[in-house]
Enzyme design. Structure first.
Site, mmCIF file in Angstrom:
data_model
loop_
_atom_site.group_PDB
_atom_site.id
_atom_site.type_symbol
_atom_site.label_atom_id
_atom_site.label_comp_id
_atom_site.label_asym_id
_atom_site.label_seq_id
_atom_site.Cartn_x
_atom_site.Cartn_y
_atom_site.Cartn_z
ATOM 1 N N ARG A 163 -15.194 -20.408 -24.461
ATOM 2 C CA ARG A 163 -14.761 -19.721 -25.678
ATOM 3 C C ARG A 163 -13.940 -20.637 -26.590
ATOM 4 O O ARG A 163 -13.956 -20.502 -27.796
ATOM 5 C CB ARG A 163 -13.875 -18.518 -25.342
ATOM 6 C CG ARG A 163 -14.591 -17.327 -24.818
ATOM 7 C CD ARG A 163 -13.638 -16.128 -24.780
ATOM 8 N NE ARG A 163 -14.123 -15.078 -23.924
ATOM 9 C CZ ARG A 163 -15.058 -14.193 -24.253
ATOM 10 N NH1 ARG A 163 -15.622 -14.256 -25.424
ATOM 11 N NH2 ARG A 163 -15.430 -13.252 -23.410
ATOM 12 N N ASP A 187 -27.524 -9.925 -31.181
ATOM 13 C CA ASP A 187 -28.600 -10.284 -30.259
ATOM 14 C C ASP A 187 -29.629 -9.154 -30.277
ATOM 15 O O ASP A 187 -30.403 -9.037 -31.223
ATOM 16 C CB ASP A 187 -27.985 -10.503 -28.867
ATOM 17 C CG ASP A 187 -28.900 -11.259 -27.923
ATOM 18 O OD1 ASP A 187 -29.993 -10.753 -27.638
ATOM 19 O OD2 ASP A 187 -28.511 -12.338 -27.449
ATOM 20 N N ASP A 216 -19.411 -11.585 -33.314
ATOM 21 C CA ASP A 216 -19.673 -12.994 -33.009
ATOM 22 C C ASP A 216 -21.165 -13.312 -33.113
ATOM 23 O O ASP A 216 -21.566 -14.262 -33.765
ATOM 24 C CB ASP A 216 -19.114 -13.398 -31.630
ATOM 25 C CG ASP A 216 -19.601 -12.504 -30.494
ATOM 26 O OD1 ASP A 216 -20.272 -11.480 -30.747
ATOM 27 O OD2 ASP A 216 -19.298 -12.825 -29.331
ATOM 28 N N PHE A 253 -28.792 -19.737 -25.005
ATOM 29 C CA PHE A 253 -27.557 -19.114 -24.517
ATOM 30 C C PHE A 253 -26.392 -19.788 -25.235
ATOM 31 O O PHE A 253 -25.936 -20.854 -24.856
ATOM 32 C CB PHE A 253 -27.415 -19.231 -22.998
ATOM 33 C CG PHE A 253 -26.402 -18.259 -22.475
ATOM 34 C CD1 PHE A 253 -26.802 -17.041 -21.949
ATOM 35 C CD2 PHE A 253 -25.034 -18.540 -22.545
ATOM 36 C CE1 PHE A 253 -25.850 -16.120 -21.503
ATOM 37 C CE2 PHE A 253 -24.090 -17.635 -22.105
ATOM 38 C CZ PHE A 253 -24.505 -16.418 -21.578
#
Length: 175
Positions: free
Chosen positions: A165, A103, A100, A152
């Site tokens: 989600r 990071d 997804d 975020f």
């Protein structure tokens, strides 16, 4: 993050679908005549993987893995814990990790090494999002949907405390 609100839309469902189509065509071309195993990272990559695999015109197998270096924290511990492993035998197969968001890169770097140790023929990464400003490893997605700033990120499979989600777009939380 109690007083957080959803920010502006960064990428619409239409933009995401268009990018899945483009990457699916590229992946199909790159792996033509080969067998491909898509391994989705749960839970965040589920929507992206579903959209992507519909656009890959190859024989594919799929599996899932749950791995994290964050636990209940917002920063990496540096230790990757696999709580659900893949069930397929990966030996001699091309593996495409479907992620997804990249990071810190800690989990993804460990997963690429882990699948290589299991004698995969090749290991590449297709990520919906990349947040290079937070990277502490040298890993980069081989196939990338979009780059994002240090926000975020939520929506389209990405969550905050299991919420958001199901948003059909990508956004972020702001105070």
């Amino acid at each position: 993050m109690a007083d957080m609100t959803i920010g502006t839309i960064l990428f619409t469902e239409e933009q995401i679908q268009k990018r899945a189509e483009e990457l699916g065509a590229q992946i199909t071309k790159d792996y033509q005549g080969e067998e491909l195993v898509l391994i989705g990272t749960l839970k965040g990559a589920i929507l992206w993987m579903a959209d992507l695999m519909k656009r890959i015109d190859l024989d594919t197998e799929i599996d899932f893995i749950v791995a994290s270096s964050y636990g209940k924290n917002t920063t990496t511990s540096g230790i990757v814990k696999i709580s659900k492993d893949v069930e397929l035998d990966l030996e001699g197969k091309h593996v495409l990790i479907v992620e997804d968001i990249v990071d810190s890169g800690v989990t993804l770097k460990r997963l690429t090494e882990y699948f290589a140790e299991r004698k995969a023929k090749s290991v590449k990464v297709c990520s919906l999002l990349d947040k290079p400003s937070r990277r502490i490893t040298d890993i980069k997605p081989d196939y990338l949907g979009f780059e994002v700033e240090d926000l975020f990120i939520i929506g389209y499979g990405l969550d905050f405390d299991q919420k958001y989600r199901n948003l059909p777009y990508i956004s972020y939380l702001e105070s």
